[in-house]
Design a protein around this motif. Sequence first.
Motif, PDB file in Angstrom:
ATOM      1  N   GLY A 195      -7.769 114.776  11.385  1.00  0.00           N
ATOM      2  CA  GLY A 195      -7.728 113.402  10.894  1.00  0.00           C
ATOM      3  C   GLY A 195      -7.946 113.315   9.394  1.00  0.00           C
ATOM      4  N   ASN A 196      -8.957 114.025   8.890  1.00  0.00           N
ATOM      5  CA  ASN A 196      -9.231 113.987   7.459  1.00  0.00           C
ATOM      6  C   ASN A 196      -8.162 114.716   6.654  1.00  0.00           C
ATOM      7  OD1 ASN A 196     -12.010 112.687   6.822  1.00  0.00           O
ATOM      8  ND2 ASN A 196     -12.431 113.934   8.618  1.00  0.00           N
ATOM      9  N   PHE A 197      -7.644 115.806   7.211  1.00  0.00           N
ATOM     10  CA  PHE A 197      -6.555 116.511   6.524  1.00  0.00           C
ATOM     11  C   PHE A 197      -5.318 115.629   6.444  1.00  0.00           C
ATOM     12  CE2 PHE A 197      -2.756 119.240   6.650  1.00  0.00           C
ATOM     13  CZ  PHE A 197      -2.950 119.965   5.479  1.00  0.00           C
ATOM     14  N   LEU A 198      -5.056 114.855   7.491  1.00  0.00           N
ATOM     15  CA  LEU A 198      -3.901 113.949   7.485  1.00  0.00           C
ATOM     16  C   LEU A 198      -4.063 112.878   6.405  1.00  0.00           C
ATOM     17  CD1 LEU A 198      -1.240 113.021   8.734  1.00  0.00           C
ATOM     18  CD2 LEU A 198      -2.558 111.732  10.429  1.00  0.00           C
ATOM     19  N   ILE A 199      -5.278 112.366   6.253  1.00  0.00           N
ATOM     20  CA  ILE A 199      -5.526 111.358   5.206  1.00  0.00           C
ATOM     21  C   ILE A 199      -5.260 111.950   3.829  1.00  0.00           C
ATOM     22  CG2 ILE A 199      -7.319 109.987   4.081  1.00  0.00           C
ATOM     23  CD1 ILE A 199      -8.574 109.597   6.844  1.00  0.00           C
ATOM     24  N   ILE A 200      -5.756 113.161   3.580  1.00  0.00           N
ATOM     25  CA  ILE A 200      -5.533 113.819   2.285  1.00  0.00           C
ATOM     26  C   ILE A 200      -4.038 114.042   2.060  1.00  0.00           C
ATOM     27  CG2 ILE A 200      -5.941 115.916   0.951  1.00  0.00           C
ATOM     28  CD1 ILE A 200      -8.629 116.157   2.376  1.00  0.00           C
ATOM     29  N   ARG A 234      -1.661 112.374  -0.808  1.00  0.00           N
ATOM     30  CA  ARG A 234      -1.004 113.312  -1.715  1.00  0.00           C
ATOM     31  C   ARG A 234       0.502 113.073  -1.770  1.00  0.00           C
ATOM     32  NH1 ARG A 234      -2.566 116.614  -5.932  1.00  0.00           N
ATOM     33  NH2 ARG A 234      -1.189 118.429  -6.082  1.00  0.00           N
ATOM     34  N   LEU A 235       1.111 112.744  -0.627  1.00  0.00           N
ATOM     35  CA  LEU A 235       2.562 112.632  -0.551  1.00  0.00           C
ATOM     36  C   LEU A 235       3.084 111.265  -0.972  1.00  0.00           C
ATOM     37  CD1 LEU A 235       3.288 114.497   2.824  1.00  0.00           C
ATOM     38  CD2 LEU A 235       3.541 115.379   0.496  1.00  0.00           C
ATOM     39  N   ASP A 236       2.322 110.215  -0.749  1.00  0.00           N
ATOM     40  CA  ASP A 236       2.788 108.854  -1.022  1.00  0.00           C
ATOM     41  C   ASP A 236       2.250 108.382  -2.375  1.00  0.00           C
ATOM     42  OD1 ASP A 236       3.473 106.112  -0.982  1.00  0.00           O
ATOM     43  OD2 ASP A 236       3.390 106.085   1.200  1.00  0.00           O
ATOM     44  N   SER A 237       3.136 108.164  -3.328  1.00  0.00           N
ATOM     45  CA  SER A 237       2.726 107.749  -4.668  1.00  0.00           C
ATOM     46  C   SER A 237       2.096 106.365  -4.674  1.00  0.00           C
ATOM     47  CB  SER A 237       3.930 107.773  -5.621  1.00  0.00           C
ATOM     48  OG  SER A 237       4.962 106.909  -5.156  1.00  0.00           O
ATOM     49  N   ARG A 238       2.411 105.536  -3.669  1.00  0.00           N
ATOM     50  CA  ARG A 238       1.831 104.197  -3.606  1.00  0.00           C
ATOM     51  C   ARG A 238       0.335 104.236  -3.311  1.00  0.00           C
ATOM     52  NH1 ARG A 238       5.487 101.620   0.943  1.00  0.00           N
ATOM     53  NH2 ARG A 238       4.904 103.652   1.819  1.00  0.00           N
ATOM     54  N   LEU A 239      -0.147 105.371  -2.831  1.00  0.00           N
ATOM     55  CA  LEU A 239      -1.567 105.505  -2.506  1.00  0.00           C
ATOM     56  C   LEU A 239      -2.377 106.084  -3.666  1.00  0.00           C
ATOM     57  CD1 LEU A 239      -1.370 106.818   1.174  1.00  0.00           C
ATOM     58  CD2 LEU A 239      -1.628 104.477   0.351  1.00  0.00           C
ATOM     59  N   ASN A 240      -1.755 106.141  -4.833  1.00  0.00           N
ATOM     60  CA  ASN A 240      -2.478 106.617  -6.015  1.00  0.00           C
ATOM     61  C   ASN A 240      -3.317 105.476  -6.601  1.00  0.00           C
ATOM     62  OD1 ASN A 240      -3.332 108.295  -8.088  1.00  0.00           O
ATOM     63  ND2 ASN A 240      -1.523 107.911  -9.355  1.00  0.00           N
ATOM     64  N   THR A 241      -4.268 104.997  -5.807  1.00  0.00           N
ATOM     65  CA  THR A 241      -5.132 103.882  -6.172  1.00  0.00           C
ATOM     66  C   THR A 241      -6.584 104.351  -6.148  1.00  0.00           C
ATOM     67  OG1 THR A 241      -5.316 103.160  -3.863  1.00  0.00           O
ATOM     68  CG2 THR A 241      -3.506 102.226  -5.175  1.00  0.00           C
ATOM     69  N   SER A 268     -10.039 104.194   6.871  1.00  0.00           N
ATOM     70  CA  SER A 268      -8.584 104.291   6.814  1.00  0.00           C
ATOM     71  C   SER A 268      -7.884 103.263   7.699  1.00  0.00           C
ATOM     72  CB  SER A 268      -8.149 105.709   7.217  1.00  0.00           C
ATOM     73  OG  SER A 268      -8.709 106.654   6.345  1.00  0.00           O
ATOM     74  N   LEU A 269      -8.445 102.977   8.875  1.00  0.00           N
ATOM     75  CA  LEU A 269      -7.799 102.017   9.761  1.00  0.00           C
ATOM     76  C   LEU A 269      -7.845 100.603   9.199  1.00  0.00           C
ATOM     77  CD1 LEU A 269      -8.889 103.223  13.321  1.00  0.00           C
ATOM     78  CD2 LEU A 269      -6.728 103.607  12.139  1.00  0.00           C
ATOM     79  N   ARG A 270      -8.749 100.339   8.259  1.00  0.00           N
ATOM     80  CA  ARG A 270      -8.849  99.027   7.629  1.00  0.00           C
ATOM     81  C   ARG A 270      -8.055  98.960   6.324  1.00  0.00           C
ATOM     82  NH1 ARG A 270     -12.696  95.537   9.498  1.00  0.00           N
ATOM     83  NH2 ARG A 270     -14.130  96.316  11.084  1.00  0.00           N
ATOM     84  N   ASN A 271      -7.455 100.070   5.933  1.00  0.00           N
ATOM     85  CA  ASN A 271      -6.671 100.109   4.700  1.00  0.00           C
ATOM     86  C   ASN A 271      -5.192  99.985   5.050  1.00  0.00           C
ATOM     87  OD1 ASN A 271      -5.161 101.357   2.388  1.00  0.00           O
ATOM     88  ND2 ASN A 271      -7.235 101.472   1.557  1.00  0.00           N
ATOM     89  N   LYS A 272      -4.597  98.862   4.694  1.00  0.00           N
ATOM     90  CA  LYS A 272      -3.208  98.597   5.069  1.00  0.00           C
ATOM     91  C   LYS A 272      -2.248  99.593   4.433  1.00  0.00           C
ATOM     92  CE  LYS A 272      -3.922  93.627   5.776  1.00  0.00           C
ATOM     93  NZ  LYS A 272      -3.509  92.258   5.368  1.00  0.00           N
ATOM     94  N   GLU A 273      -2.522  99.997   3.182  1.00  0.00           N
ATOM     95  CA  GLU A 273      -1.638 100.933   2.505  1.00  0.00           C
ATOM     96  C   GLU A 273      -1.640 102.298   3.198  1.00  0.00           C
ATOM     97  OE1 GLU A 273      -3.894  99.108   1.014  1.00  0.00           O
ATOM     98  OE2 GLU A 273      -2.694  97.720  -0.206  1.00  0.00           O
ATOM     99  N   VAL A 274      -2.810 102.756   3.617  1.00  0.00           N
ATOM    100  CA  VAL A 274      -2.906 104.038   4.312  1.00  0.00           C
ATOM    101  C   VAL A 274      -2.202 103.966   5.663  1.00  0.00           C
ATOM    102  CG1 VAL A 274      -4.485 105.697   5.363  1.00  0.00           C
ATOM    103  CG2 VAL A 274      -5.032 104.704   3.138  1.00  0.00           C
ATOM    104  N   MET A 275      -2.387 102.880   6.388  1.00  0.00           N
ATOM    105  CA  MET A 275      -1.736 102.737   7.692  1.00  0.00           C
ATOM    106  C   MET A 275      -0.224 102.652   7.538  1.00  0.00           C
ATOM    107  SD  MET A 275      -4.136 103.049   9.778  1.00  0.00           S
ATOM    108  CE  MET A 275      -3.121 102.772  11.229  1.00  0.00           C
TER     109      MET A 275
END
Length: 311
Positions: free
Chosen positions: A41-46, A50-57, A290-297
């Motif tokens: 789960g944590n590796f998936l979040i990382i 890493r892959l989605d530039s929109r998550l560079n927040t 993560s489940l409360r973060n719309k961008e991550v979901m």
Amino acid sequence: MGREKQTWVSEFILLGLSSCWETQVSLSVLFLAMYLMTVLGNFLIILLIRLDSRLNTPVCIFLSVLSLVDICSINSTVPQMLIHFLSAQKPIPFYSWVLQLSISLAVSSTEFFLLEAMAYDRCVAVCHPLHYAVIMHGGLCLGLAAGCLVAGFMNSLMETIITFRLLPCHGVINHFACAALAVLRLVCVDIYFNKVMVMASVFVVIMLPCSLVLFSCGRMVVAILHICSTQRRSTASGTCASHLTVVCICFGATIFTYLGPRSASSVEEEKMVALFYAVVAPVLNPLIYSLRNKEVMAALYKFLEKFRDKG
């Protein structure tokens, strides 16, 4: 007993959680499942961040560091526990024990400071939304994350040095892993200085960050009451609820361990609380945040769609 009469203990024996073979087998299956969930789960979040530039927040930078800390945290204790569950004896060499204690102290201290930084980030987002991008710029976020790591490792170095400058009188420990309090119970000489330093560390690493997180939540509550938009109020309330949940889980468990009442059963209670923090908390942290973060979901759904299309 003076230091000159103490003998060198090259190996320790952990008593673990249970002496019943059936219970140990059941616990090994349960903890293996939780271990795999935490690491994956944590590796998936990382990976997603890493892959989605929109998550560079800022919030995602802190999330990725928290995920890395949780991976290190659970790897510092659970693999050894899984091996010991299936072993009649539960030995651990002295230097391996020092290494495990220093790593577990470092990642736990880093996590407390990191939770404080994340609470500050969300407080700025809720209380000063128009100035959020200016205040929480990339340099500040990276500086806060690096500061959390440095502070955590400095605290670990200090506690490890003052703990193992004392030689233990025996090598049988009523615990499932390395813990500072369990080490101090083995020492036969006066440990007043160690107790003072542990309490100082508890204040700086646990009580102070916990107070600042609660202060940030209070600021968010005041700001939420002045928000007219129902959607923004719901989002802000969810953010505040996430931090309060983590305060109860992480800070609450640790505060109970160090500041809870001492009794005949306190050692067993301490083991259960330490087990909750070492195994359960790393599983819950990515779910809470993560489940409360719309961008991550949204990034997760996009990743799963690409994976399904390739399949």
